[in-house]
Design a protein around this motif. Structure first.
Motif, PDB file in Angstrom:
ATOM      1  N   GLN A 220      -0.765   2.328   6.249  1.00  0.00           N
ATOM      2  CA  GLN A 220      -0.266   1.384   5.248  1.00  0.00           C
ATOM      3  C   GLN A 220      -0.340  -0.053   5.760  1.00  0.00           C
ATOM      4  OE1 GLN A 220       1.285   4.147   6.263  1.00  0.00           O
ATOM      5  NE2 GLN A 220       1.274   5.440   4.414  1.00  0.00           N
ATOM      6  N   ASP A 221       0.012  -0.260   7.031  1.00  0.00           N
ATOM      7  CA  ASP A 221      -0.039  -1.608   7.587  1.00  0.00           C
ATOM      8  C   ASP A 221      -1.477  -2.082   7.739  1.00  0.00           C
ATOM      9  OD1 ASP A 221       2.674  -1.776   7.660  1.00  0.00           O
ATOM     10  OD2 ASP A 221       2.868  -1.380   9.810  1.00  0.00           O
ATOM     11  N   GLY A 222      -2.392  -1.158   8.091  1.00  0.00           N
ATOM     12  CA  GLY A 222      -3.797  -1.532   8.176  1.00  0.00           C
ATOM     13  C   GLY A 222      -4.345  -1.965   6.835  1.00  0.00           C
ATOM     14  N   VAL A 223      -3.946  -1.261   5.775  1.00  0.00           N
ATOM     15  CA  VAL A 223      -4.370  -1.630   4.427  1.00  0.00           C
ATOM     16  C   VAL A 223      -3.804  -2.996   4.035  1.00  0.00           C
ATOM     17  CG1 VAL A 223      -4.054  -1.020   1.991  1.00  0.00           C
ATOM     18  CG2 VAL A 223      -4.768   0.720   3.628  1.00  0.00           C
ATOM     19  N   ALA A 224      -2.522  -3.217   4.332  1.00  0.00           N
ATOM     20  CA  ALA A 224      -1.910  -4.502   4.006  1.00  0.00           C
ATOM     21  C   ALA A 224      -2.570  -5.641   4.781  1.00  0.00           C
ATOM     22  CB  ALA A 224      -0.405  -4.459   4.306  1.00  0.00           C
TER      23      ALA A 224
END
Length: 437
Positions: A220-224
């Motif tokens: 999720q953080d990589g996507v953000a």
């Protein structure tokens, strides 16, 4: 699946991002709400949907339209149980620019790395040892640099930054970091290391390093982080920047300087092509060397205008544990570079009995893909500067230019603006004169 986005909506979404330099697209006939399940059109009174003129090279647009009309579900013999498909690169094709390099530069600018120093050091262990960086990679005094010395300097910069910022929310404020000599040294050395690795070990090794730098991030953080990098790059001008390490952090290598290219642009012509392919009953399949999750942010988004089904986005995959990326590729999936890109596509499309109807290439990694399917009737290449493996296909497209039924076609663009040109010739970055290969 998200609802199909009209081509007019794509234009409006660009203006919402502040990209007023790109044209709004005309309203199209309404697409099926679920393109991958669309039934064939049974009436001959309905004309096949056509590509907008926009900035297509006329011969390239004509070849694509002829292909779709001959094989789409408006044509006799269309088999909805074996839908034809088109394979399209993402970087330098569906978009102008490279999402993985864009993310890399953003992570350097904002120190968005979460691995402990020992694990980060492992990412830089590429087996080069004391090997000297190839020419022309030198320090600012003109002296040679070893990979070992550069790695040690990078690691010391990383340790200093992690100790200072490691427990703060990421990404860190750019303005604050630009006052930190360790950050300026770190980003210049990392960018130099990546470029030198590409020159010494090839494009695939350099691409793997960029993908692995997401290790330690949750998915999720990589996507953000990817979304933040995209938005940042879309708002910047296209061009080159020079990063330098300060004299106060000379390290083993001495101060270094590196020039990076920055710039990312959406491409209305490709969004239109994706929609018309689906209206024609042909599945667009993205196959890219960038991290699959990063590309999906662009490719599946109604906001960005491409709006493709998630299951048709194929790219590099990292192993992960409990939702956190590891520092190694997913062992069950080929790394999509060269023959690995073809292998990934074959695995995903194993139930399709025919080769791709179209290969649309712009990435450096697509030479094997272009040669693996001799029955594919059309291959389109963005006219750009490629490594040696891609040059034969450029020359084939050039030799077939002007023929009635080319198998290879070119599409030109202006790299200074990110926009396409209605011609096969391109204007390369920093130049003003259009050029053919």
């Amino acid at each position: 699946m998200q609802p199909s986005l009209s081509r007019r909506s794509f234009g409006l979404s660009l203006f919402g991002l502040g990209l007023t330099g790109l044209p709004a697209l005309p309203r199209a006939a309404q697409a099926a709400s679920s393109p991958s399940m669309a039934s064939p059109v049974m009436t001959s009174d309905v004309p096949p949907p056509t590509l907008e003129i926009l900035k297509w090279a006329p011969a390239t647009r004509r070849a694509l339209q002829t292909l779709m009309d001959a094989h789409g579900h408006y044509a006799e013999g269309y088999d909805p149980t074996q839908r034809p498909y088109a394979v399209i690169d993402w970087d330098e094709s569906a978009i102008a620019g490279n999402v993985q390099e864009t993310l890399f530069h953003y992570m350097l600018d904002h120190f968005s790395f979460l691995l402990p120093a020992a694990q980060f050091q492992h990412l830089l262990d590429t087996g080069m040892g004391e090997t000297l960086l190839p020419a022309p990679f030198r320090n600012m005094a003109g002296h040679t640099i070893s990979f070992s010395g550069l790695r040690q300097d990078i690691l010391e910069d990383y340790q200093a930054l992690a100790a200072h910022y490691g427990h703060r929310p990421h990404p860190l404020p750019h303005e604050e970091l630009m006052e930190d000599a360790a950050l300026l040294a770190f980003r210049a050395r990392m960018a130099l290391y990546h470029q030198a690795l590409r020159a010494a070990q090839g494009e695939e090794a350099a691409q793997k390093m960029l993908v692995r730098l997401l290790a330690g991030q949750t998915i999720q953080d990589g996507v953000a982080l990817t979304r933040a990098a995209n938005e940042d790059a879309l708002g910047q001008s296209i061009g080159q920047s020079t990063w330098k390490s300060p004299a106060s952090r000379a390290g083993r290598t001495g101060p270094v300087s590196v020039t990076i290219t920055q710039g990312l642009r959406l491409t209305p012509e490709m969004a239109d092509l994706f929609q018309i392919l689906q209206e024609q009953g042909i599945d667009p399949v993205i196959c890219t060397s960038s991290l699959e999750d990063c590309v999906a942010i662009f490719a599946t988004s109604a906001e960005y205008g491409y709006n493709l089904p998630r299951e048709h986005i194929l790219g590099a995959r990292l192993a992960h544990h409990k939702g956190v990326y590891s520092a190694t590729e997913d062992a069950s999936s080929p790394f999509p570079f060269g023959a690995g890109k073809t292998a990934l596509l074959r695995a995903h499309m194993a139930l399709r009995k025919k080769p791709p109807l179209l290969v649309f290439a712009g990435e450096d990694s697509s030479a094997d893909l272009l040669s693996a399917f001799p029955e594919t009737p059309l291959c389109c290449l963005i006219n750009r500067k490629y490594p040696a493996a891609m040059q034969p296909f450029l020359q084939k497209a050039l030799s077939q230019r002007g023929t009635a039924t080319p198998r290879y076609v070119l599409q030109g663009r202006d790299e200074n603006t990110g926009e396409w040109r209605p011609d096969e010739a391109s204007i390369f970055l920093g130049e003003t004169t259009p050029r053919l290969p």
